[in-house]
Design a protein around this motif. Structure first.
Motif, short mmCIF file in Angstrom:
data_model
loop_
_atom_site.label_atom_id
_atom_site.label_comp_id
_atom_site.label_asym_id
_atom_site.label_seq_id
_atom_site.Cartn_x
_atom_site.Cartn_y
_atom_site.Cartn_z
N TYR A 32 0.84 -1.18 0.00
CA TYR A 32 0.00 0.00 0.00
C TYR A 32 0.88 1.24 0.00
CZ TYR A 32 -3.74 -3.19 1.17
OH TYR A 32 -4.65 -4.21 1.14
N PHE A 33 0.71 2.09 -0.98
CA PHE A 33 1.40 3.36 -1.08
C PHE A 33 0.63 4.19 -2.10
CE2 PHE A 33 3.07 0.80 -4.43
CZ PHE A 33 3.42 1.65 -5.46
N TYR A 34 0.80 5.48 -2.07
CA TYR A 34 0.06 6.35 -3.00
C TYR A 34 0.70 6.29 -4.38
CZ TYR A 34 -2.37 10.19 -5.12
OH TYR A 34 -3.13 10.94 -5.98
N VAL A 35 -0.11 5.99 -5.39
CA VAL A 35 0.35 5.92 -6.77
C VAL A 35 -0.14 7.18 -7.49
CG1 VAL A 35 0.25 4.64 -8.94
CG2 VAL A 35 0.29 3.41 -6.74
N SER A 50 6.72 -8.62 -18.65
CA SER A 50 6.40 -9.44 -19.82
C SER A 50 7.68 -9.76 -20.60
CB SER A 50 5.42 -8.73 -20.74
OG SER A 50 4.16 -8.61 -20.14
N SER A 51 8.56 -8.77 -20.73
CA SER A 51 9.80 -8.99 -21.47
C SER A 51 10.70 -10.01 -20.77
CB SER A 51 10.55 -7.67 -21.66
OG SER A 51 11.14 -7.24 -20.46
N MET A 52 10.51 -10.20 -19.46
CA MET A 52 11.28 -11.18 -18.71
C MET A 52 10.66 -12.57 -18.76
SD MET A 52 12.09 -9.14 -15.22
CE MET A 52 12.64 -7.45 -15.24
N GLY A 53 9.47 -12.67 -19.34
CA GLY A 53 8.78 -13.96 -19.40
C GLY A 53 7.92 -14.23 -18.18
N CYS A 54 7.66 -13.20 -17.38
CA CYS A 54 6.82 -13.36 -16.20
C CYS A 54 5.36 -13.49 -16.63
CB CYS A 54 6.96 -12.15 -15.28
SG CYS A 54 8.62 -11.88 -14.67
N LEU A 55 4.63 -14.27 -15.86
CA LEU A 55 3.20 -14.45 -16.10
C LEU A 55 2.47 -14.13 -14.81
CD1 LEU A 55 3.43 -17.90 -17.91
CD2 LEU A 55 3.18 -15.64 -18.98
N GLY A 56 1.21 -13.77 -14.90
CA GLY A 56 0.44 -13.56 -13.69
C GLY A 56 -0.46 -12.36 -13.80
N ARG A 57 -0.82 -11.84 -12.64
CA ARG A 57 -1.75 -10.72 -12.57
C ARG A 57 -1.11 -9.58 -11.78
NH1 ARG A 57 -5.96 -12.93 -14.72
NH2 ARG A 57 -7.06 -14.75 -14.04
N ILE A 58 -1.32 -8.38 -12.29
CA ILE A 58 -0.84 -7.17 -11.62
C ILE A 58 -2.04 -6.26 -11.44
CG2 ILE A 58 0.75 -5.22 -11.71
CD1 ILE A 58 2.15 -6.73 -14.07
N TYR A 59 -2.34 -5.92 -10.21
CA TYR A 59 -3.41 -4.98 -9.92
C TYR A 59 -2.79 -3.71 -9.38
CZ TYR A 59 -6.15 -9.27 -10.10
OH TYR A 59 -6.70 -10.45 -10.49
N VAL A 60 -3.02 -2.61 -10.06
CA VAL A 60 -2.47 -1.34 -9.62
C VAL A 60 -3.64 -0.38 -9.42
CG1 VAL A 60 -0.94 0.59 -10.16
CG2 VAL A 60 -0.34 -1.72 -10.92
N ALA A 61 -3.66 0.28 -8.28
CA ALA A 61 -4.70 1.25 -7.95
C ALA A 61 -4.03 2.44 -7.27
CB ALA A 61 -5.74 0.63 -7.04
N GLU A 63 -4.13 3.31 -4.37
CA GLU A 63 -3.65 2.99 -3.03
C GLU A 63 -2.56 1.92 -3.00
OE1 GLU A 63 -7.21 1.30 -4.45
OE2 GLU A 63 -7.21 3.28 -3.60
N GLY A 64 -2.07 1.47 -4.18
CA GLY A 64 -0.95 0.53 -4.17
C GLY A 64 -1.01 -0.52 -5.25
N ILE A 65 -0.25 -1.58 -5.02
CA ILE A 65 -0.10 -2.65 -6.00
C ILE A 65 -0.30 -4.00 -5.33
CG2 ILE A 65 2.41 -2.69 -5.62
CD1 ILE A 65 2.75 -3.60 -8.49
N ASN A 66 -0.87 -4.93 -6.08
CA ASN A 66 -1.07 -6.30 -5.65
C ASN A 66 -0.72 -7.17 -6.85
OD1 ASN A 66 -2.16 -8.85 -5.02
ND2 ASN A 66 -3.84 -7.95 -3.85
#
Length: 90
Positions: A32-35, A50-61, A63-66
């Motif tokens: 949690y931090f102010y974006v 993505s360029s590193m080949g990472c997969l998954g979900r990124i939630y950015v709001a 109030e922060g990142i998950n």
């Protein structure tokens, strides 16, 4: 400006994963931090990871990142270094 998002269907993604010849590490984190600029942060994370080949979900709001990510073992150091660019999380 184009919208960045996953365009690979689940079946094809699963086939690609089964053919990989390297291991992955699953990481899950939130902070949690102010974006100031949600879209810019989200795009930066998406493009780099993505360029590193990472997969998954990124939630950015505001109030922060998950994120829940599958990171190739050989990219873990670069993934961590990129994540630590955001020192204001501390």
């Amino acid at each position: 400006m184009s919208v960045l998002h996953n365009q690979v269907n689940r079946r094809l993604l699963r086939e690609r994963l089964l053919r990989e010849e390297f291991r992955r590490v699953t990481v899950s984190f939130y902070r949690y931090f102010y974006v100031n600029d949600v879209q810019a942060l989200r795009d930066d994370l998406y493009l780099m990871w993505s360029s590193m080949g990472c997969l998954g979900r990124i939630y950015v709001a505001r109030e922060g990142i998950n994120a829940q990510m599958s990171v190739p073992v050989h990219a873990m150091e670069a993934f961590t270094a990129h994540l630590l660019r955001y020192r204001d999380w501390e």
